[in-house]
Structures are given as C-alpha cells and as structure tokens.
Scaffold this active site. Structure first.
Site, PDB file in Angstrom:
ATOM      1  N   GLY A  36      47.279  27.309  62.875  1.00  0.00           N
ATOM      2  CA  GLY A  36      48.366  26.685  62.374  1.00  0.00           C
ATOM      3  C   GLY A  36      49.326  27.683  62.091  1.00  0.00           C
ATOM      4  N   THR A  37      50.277  28.311  62.928  1.00  0.00           N
ATOM      5  CA  THR A  37      51.034  29.490  62.459  1.00  0.00           C
ATOM      6  C   THR A  37      52.403  28.683  62.568  1.00  0.00           C
ATOM      7  OG1 THR A  37      49.771  31.182  63.063  1.00  0.00           O
ATOM      8  CG2 THR A  37      52.181  31.565  62.961  1.00  0.00           C
ATOM      9  N   VAL A  38      53.558  28.944  61.710  1.00  0.00           N
ATOM     10  CA  VAL A  38      54.861  28.747  61.832  1.00  0.00           C
ATOM     11  C   VAL A  38      55.749  30.017  61.748  1.00  0.00           C
ATOM     12  CG1 VAL A  38      56.824  27.434  60.767  1.00  0.00           C
ATOM     13  CG2 VAL A  38      54.455  26.383  60.867  1.00  0.00           C
ATOM     14  N   SER A  64      50.949  31.452  58.178  1.00  0.00           N
ATOM     15  CA  SER A  64      49.730  31.100  59.127  1.00  0.00           C
ATOM     16  C   SER A  64      48.512  30.638  58.273  1.00  0.00           C
ATOM     17  CB  SER A  64      49.357  32.546  59.916  1.00  0.00           C
ATOM     18  OG  SER A  64      48.318  32.326  60.751  1.00  0.00           O
TER      19      SER A  64
END
Length: 123
Positions: A84-86, A103
């Site tokens: 889950g990385t933005v 992240s």
C-alpha cells in the site's frame, strides 16, 4: 482459514481428541475468527481484503507461526494484504516542487520521527 492454519501446525502428531490436538484446533479457530471479524463482509463491501488474501497459503503459514503449543493466546487480526504505497508530487510555474510518499509495506513505518521536523522515517 482454520484448516489452512492447521496444515502448518503438525496436528497429525497428536491423537484426535488429545489436549494437544484440541489446543491447536482451538488456537487455529481463534486466529481464523479474529481475521473473519476484522475483514469478512458481504463481497461488495470487501474492498481492501479479498478471500484470496485471507486464504493465501503464505499468509496462513504466517498466522500458524503465532500459535504457541504450550499456551492459549488472545490473537489480534492479521494483515492478509501487504503493501500500500501512495506517491504524490506537484510543481508550480515558478519551479517550486513537493514530493510525498506514504508506504505501509509493513505496518506504519519505523515509529522514528526526525527531531524538530515532523518527518516520519519508513521501516
């Protein structure tokens, strides 16, 4: 899920109704129910975690490693979907830029904040 967890606990070593076998079965059920309560819903509402994440053999093996054959435990829900990385970046006409990455690969970072900056370091 409980059967997938039991697969990794060596249940076959014990007599079917022995205290050791019952303990392993109960602990596997507790792990499965804890995840079920946290993640399972009507399919159209399961957006983050899907069945395939909960039934992934590697995930079930990781959950099985939490079982202590000598004592009962109060398990917490697991993390069946890793990652889950933005990443966000922006620039203006004057060349001013900003970059942000968040992240959650394994939890919520290292827990270390650079003094005086508010910048949290990653794991």
């Amino acid at each position: 899920m409980a059967l997938g967890i039991l697969k990794h606990l060596g249940l076959e070593r014990f007599a079917p109704d022995s205290a050791e076998a019952l303990h392993l079965q109960i602990e596997a059920m507790k792990l499965a129910f804890r995840d079920m309560w946290a993640f399972v819903a009507d399919r159209e509402h399961m957006r983050e975690v899907e069945e395939r994440h909960l039934l992934d053999p590697a995930y079930l093996e990781s959950r099985a490693r939490l079982v202590d054959p000598q004592k009962a435990q109060d398990f917490k829900a697991g993390a069946p979907k890793q990652g889950g990385t933005v990443y966000l970046s922006a620039a203006d006409a004057d060349g001013m830029m900003i970059s942000f990455i968040q992240s959650n690969y394994a939890g919520f970072g290292s827990g270390v904040v650079v003094p005086g900056t508010g910048i949290s370091l990653q794991n």
